[in-house]
Design an enzyme around this catalytic site. Sequence first.
Site, PDB file in Angstrom:
ATOM      1  N   GLU A   1       0.845  -1.191   0.000  1.00  0.00           N
ATOM      2  CA  GLU A   1       0.000   0.000   0.000  1.00  0.00           C
ATOM      3  C   GLU A   1       0.880   1.240   0.000  1.00  0.00           C
ATOM      4  OE1 GLU A   1      -3.703  -2.063   2.454  1.00  0.00           O
ATOM      5  OE2 GLU A   1      -2.799  -0.218   3.234  1.00  0.00           O
ATOM      6  N   PRO A   2       0.312   2.411  -0.274  1.00  0.00           N
ATOM      7  CA  PRO A   2       1.136   3.624  -0.318  1.00  0.00           C
ATOM      8  C   PRO A   2       1.946   3.861   0.956  1.00  0.00           C
ATOM      9  CG  PRO A   2      -1.019   4.079  -1.267  1.00  0.00           C
ATOM     10  CD  PRO A   2      -1.079   2.693  -0.689  1.00  0.00           C
TER      11      PRO A   2
ATOM     12  N   GLY B   1      30.645  -0.593 -24.426  1.00  0.00           N
ATOM     13  CA  GLY B   1      31.138   0.778 -24.488  1.00  0.00           C
ATOM     14  C   GLY B   1      30.031   1.763 -24.839  1.00  0.00           C
ATOM     15  N   GLY B   2      30.345   2.701 -25.742  1.00  0.00           N
ATOM     16  CA  GLY B   2      29.366   3.709 -26.130  1.00  0.00           C
ATOM     17  C   GLY B   2      28.104   3.101 -26.716  1.00  0.00           C
TER      18      GLY B   2
ATOM     19  N   GLU C   1       8.889  -7.652  -4.285  1.00  0.00           N
ATOM     20  CA  GLU C   1       8.662  -8.820  -3.429  1.00  0.00           C
ATOM     21  C   GLU C   1       9.647  -8.911  -2.271  1.00  0.00           C
ATOM     22  OE1 GLU C   1       7.542 -12.491  -5.336  1.00  0.00           O
ATOM     23  OE2 GLU C   1       6.716 -11.401  -7.039  1.00  0.00           O
TER      24      GLU C   1
END
Length: 390
Positions: free
Chosen positions: A135-136, A346-347, A370
């Site tokens: 829950e929040p 890499g990039g 979880e």
Amino acid sequence: MPDRSAEPVDRQLPTEEARDLLAMVRELTRREIAPRAAEEEAAGVFPRDVFRLLSASGLLGLPYDEEFGGGGQPYEIYLQVLEELAAARLTVGLGVSVHTLACHALASFGSKEQCADHLPDMLGGGLLGSYCLSEPSSGSDAANLRTRAVRDGDGWSLTGTKAWITHGGVADFCTVLARTGGEGPRGITAFLVPADAPGVSAAVPERKMGMNGSPTAQLHFDGVRVPDSRRIGEEGQGFSIALAALDSGRLGIAACAVGLAQAALDEAVGYAREREQFGRPIADFQGLRFLLADMATRVEAGRALYLEAARRRDAGRPFSRQAAMAKLFCTDAAMAVTTDAVQVLGGYGYTADFPVERYMREAKVLQIVEGTNQIQRMVIARHLAGPESR
């Protein structure tokens, strides 16, 4: 993504049936899941048709009783199927794990009549589940939940808000934990709630770092009427039902993490063999070879850990500590392996042209869902040293 069917993971499968099942799953992921993954994740598309296909193929109820439409498979096999699905697309693997979690309460604690009434559709009828515990204001402190169920004639009226719900807004049924008594874990009861019941609504899905194809949303319950026939277990038994489900669910998360890490390793090895610098493949350079070796070791160790925990579960032995260890190690390994895969490329690894940047973003959530990995350490320590004194 490399064609993983060409070089399958070396598995010790106990039966020919299990080998055939894994081969079927690998072919299904190659044909139906992997080719769509990058595009649909970028667009935030939830692959509901894939879950219908998995249901029709018998893959949404693998660890449950064949009497009620399940696959009758041991967890050792089910988790390896989950790993294959997650390697192709984490949204699918994690979705199957959450659906299995949502079915656990009814399959393990429901009456024969309840199982006969509901499980066939949940396991093989095309339905998709969600698990409503957080829950929040109560994530890790799940026993402090505030959603309430009060007696209403011969049924119950549920009111409250659940948060961080995978499949929120797209699921067909919800396993909901609600307070029916006093404060603390003993006042919680489990219910099986149709997602289209009057009073159930979903908020706008969360905007997330990764897993964009998997909707995560708050679910609101506004006086939702639930008959007592959909109460699972005894009144006040809900928290122990939830914890039992989470022990098994953590193994699912561990298997998904290993699948994601394996996909990242496959991508990194394939790239290192082909990419040339200074006139030779970069896989020839010792620094990079050692990096790949460490990645592979983490993947293999994680797989061994979750399989050992699964075998304990299948044998009817206690496995809560081993499940926490598997969830902790495998998800940390997935974060490390995916990060290293970006480094290998890499990039290019930092661009969306290659999947490893998505794998890295997706790996992070596995350390949270979880039970955060901090909670896993608490669970492990409690088994080793006993409860904390206060």
